[in-house]
Design a protein around this motif. Structure first.
Motif, short mmCIF file in Angstrom:
data_model
loop_
_atom_site.label_atom_id
_atom_site.label_comp_id
_atom_site.label_asym_id
_atom_site.label_seq_id
_atom_site.Cartn_x
_atom_site.Cartn_y
_atom_site.Cartn_z
N LYS A 180 -8.98 -13.48 81.06
CA LYS A 180 -9.16 -14.24 82.30
C LYS A 180 -8.17 -15.42 82.37
CE LYS A 180 -12.70 -16.76 84.85
NZ LYS A 180 -14.09 -17.21 84.87
N MET A 181 -7.98 -16.09 81.24
CA MET A 181 -7.04 -17.21 81.20
C MET A 181 -5.62 -16.74 81.51
SD MET A 181 -5.78 -19.63 78.04
CE MET A 181 -4.38 -18.62 77.61
N PHE A 182 -5.23 -15.61 80.93
CA PHE A 182 -3.88 -15.10 81.15
C PHE A 182 -3.68 -14.65 82.60
CE2 PHE A 182 -4.34 -14.18 76.50
CZ PHE A 182 -3.48 -15.18 76.09
N VAL A 183 -4.68 -14.00 83.16
CA VAL A 183 -4.60 -13.60 84.58
C VAL A 183 -4.43 -14.84 85.44
CG1 VAL A 183 -5.88 -12.59 86.52
CG2 VAL A 183 -5.90 -11.45 84.27
N SER A 184 -5.20 -15.86 85.14
CA SER A 184 -5.10 -17.12 85.88
C SER A 184 -3.72 -17.75 85.75
CB SER A 184 -6.18 -18.08 85.38
OG SER A 184 -6.10 -19.30 86.04
N LEU A 185 -3.16 -17.72 84.55
CA LEU A 185 -1.82 -18.25 84.33
C LEU A 185 -0.80 -17.54 85.22
CD1 LEU A 185 0.39 -19.86 82.76
CD2 LEU A 185 0.41 -17.97 81.14
N PHE A 186 -0.82 -16.22 85.20
CA PHE A 186 0.17 -15.48 85.98
C PHE A 186 -0.06 -15.62 87.49
CE2 PHE A 186 0.73 -13.58 81.83
CZ PHE A 186 2.12 -13.55 81.75
N ARG A 187 -1.31 -15.65 87.90
CA ARG A 187 -1.60 -15.85 89.32
C ARG A 187 -1.12 -17.22 89.78
NH1 ARG A 187 -6.64 -14.42 89.60
NH2 ARG A 187 -6.11 -12.34 90.31
N THR A 188 -1.42 -18.24 88.98
CA THR A 188 -1.02 -19.60 89.33
C THR A 188 0.50 -19.72 89.34
OG1 THR A 188 -3.05 -20.46 88.36
CG2 THR A 188 -1.28 -22.03 88.72
N TRP A 189 1.16 -19.14 88.36
CA TRP A 189 2.63 -19.16 88.30
C TRP A 189 3.21 -18.52 89.56
CZ3 TRP A 189 6.21 -21.38 85.25
CH2 TRP A 189 7.51 -20.90 85.29
N GLN A 190 2.72 -17.37 89.92
CA GLN A 190 3.24 -16.67 91.09
C GLN A 190 2.98 -17.45 92.38
OE1 GLN A 190 1.28 -12.93 92.03
NE2 GLN A 190 3.21 -12.06 92.75
N ASP A 191 1.81 -18.05 92.50
CA ASP A 191 1.42 -18.74 93.72
C ASP A 191 1.97 -20.16 93.84
OD1 ASP A 191 -0.03 -16.47 94.35
OD2 ASP A 191 -1.98 -17.36 93.84
N GLN A 192 2.17 -20.84 92.72
CA GLN A 192 2.49 -22.26 92.76
C GLN A 192 3.94 -22.63 92.47
OE1 GLN A 192 0.06 -24.58 93.57
NE2 GLN A 192 -1.28 -22.84 93.93
N ILE A 193 4.67 -21.75 91.83
CA ILE A 193 6.05 -22.10 91.48
C ILE A 193 6.93 -22.01 92.74
CG2 ILE A 193 8.06 -21.38 90.11
CD1 ILE A 193 5.82 -22.83 88.56
N PRO A 194 7.67 -23.09 93.02
CA PRO A 194 8.49 -23.10 94.23
C PRO A 194 9.60 -22.03 94.20
CG PRO A 194 8.45 -25.27 93.18
CD PRO A 194 7.75 -24.32 92.27
N ALA A 195 9.93 -21.55 95.36
CA ALA A 195 10.99 -20.53 95.49
C ALA A 195 12.30 -21.03 94.91
CB ALA A 195 11.16 -20.15 96.96
N SER A 196 12.56 -22.34 95.00
CA SER A 196 13.81 -22.88 94.46
C SER A 196 13.87 -22.73 92.94
CB SER A 196 13.98 -24.35 94.85
OG SER A 196 12.90 -25.13 94.37
N LEU A 197 12.73 -22.84 92.27
CA LEU A 197 12.70 -22.64 90.82
C LEU A 197 12.88 -21.17 90.49
CD1 LEU A 197 12.40 -23.88 88.03
CD2 LEU A 197 9.92 -23.69 88.29
N VAL A 198 12.22 -20.31 91.25
CA VAL A 198 12.38 -18.86 91.05
C VAL A 198 13.85 -18.48 91.22
CG1 VAL A 198 11.80 -16.57 91.97
CG2 VAL A 198 10.01 -18.31 91.71
#
Length: 187
Positions: free
Chosen positions: A81-99
């Motif tokens: 659950k923690m890992f799923v949350s990490l990846f979901r948060t990363w995908q949703d919260q990381i700005p497009a400029s960083l990507v």
């Protein structure tokens, strides 16, 4: 206005300025002058808040990981659950400029992501270790923790480079499986 809140406001403007500049420039090409100008601040205000631009990105990412940590309970530490949350948060919260900068293979960006992720993992395990184990931090625990940070870093970066081809659930499951032996030394 209270000096602490002014400093916090300046930091927010500096972070926003860097992220906005990264939308159109490679991170390595952005100067302190560019950031200060974009933030509408003097260079000395910049240096009052940050040592260099790497500190800005480290601060931003550390805040992101702290936010991530706030999304789960202590019993979720090291769970799928923690890992799923990490990846979901990363995908949703990381700005497009960083990507975009990750996808431009900017090594400096990757180093700062690793540093902030490793800092987060170290703090997480310092918080959850029993008091006697904090004092007798074994080599096995130390290297398991470093390997754990490295594995998470590689998975986040590669998943980003693959434009999030797998779902956060798939990445969480994969990470849970890949880190099994490391987690056994961290719990």
């Amino acid at each position: 206005m209270y000096a602490g809140s002014r400093s916090q406001q300046s930091k927010e403007w500096i972070i926003l300025a860097l992220l906005q500049l990264m939308e159109h420039q490679v991170y390595s090409d952005i100067s302190i002058t560019d950031i200060a100008r974009r933030a509408g601040l003097a260079r000395q205000t910049f240096y009052r808040n940050y040592q260099d631009k790497d500190d800005i990105l480290f601060d931003f990412l550390s805040r992101q990981f702290a936010h991530f940590r706030s999304l789960w309970d202590d019993q979720d530490v090291l769970s799928e659950k923690m890992f799923v949350s990490l990846f979901r948060t990363w995908q949703d919260q990381i700005p497009a400029s960083l990507v975009a900068n990750i996808c431009n293979y900017d090594r400096k960006i990757r180093q700062i992501i690793f540093r902030s992720l490793d800092h987060f993992i170290q703090a997480l395990f310092r918080m959850h270790l029993p008091a006697e184990e904090k004092q007798q931090h074994s080599s096995l625990h130390y290297y398991a923790q470093r390997s754990f940070s490295s594995t998470l870093h590689v998975l986040l970066i590669e998943w980003t480079l693959n434009r999030f081809a797998q779902s956060p659930e798939e990445m969480g499951r994969l990470t849970f499986q890949l880190t099994s032996s490391m987690r056994s030394h961290l719990q």
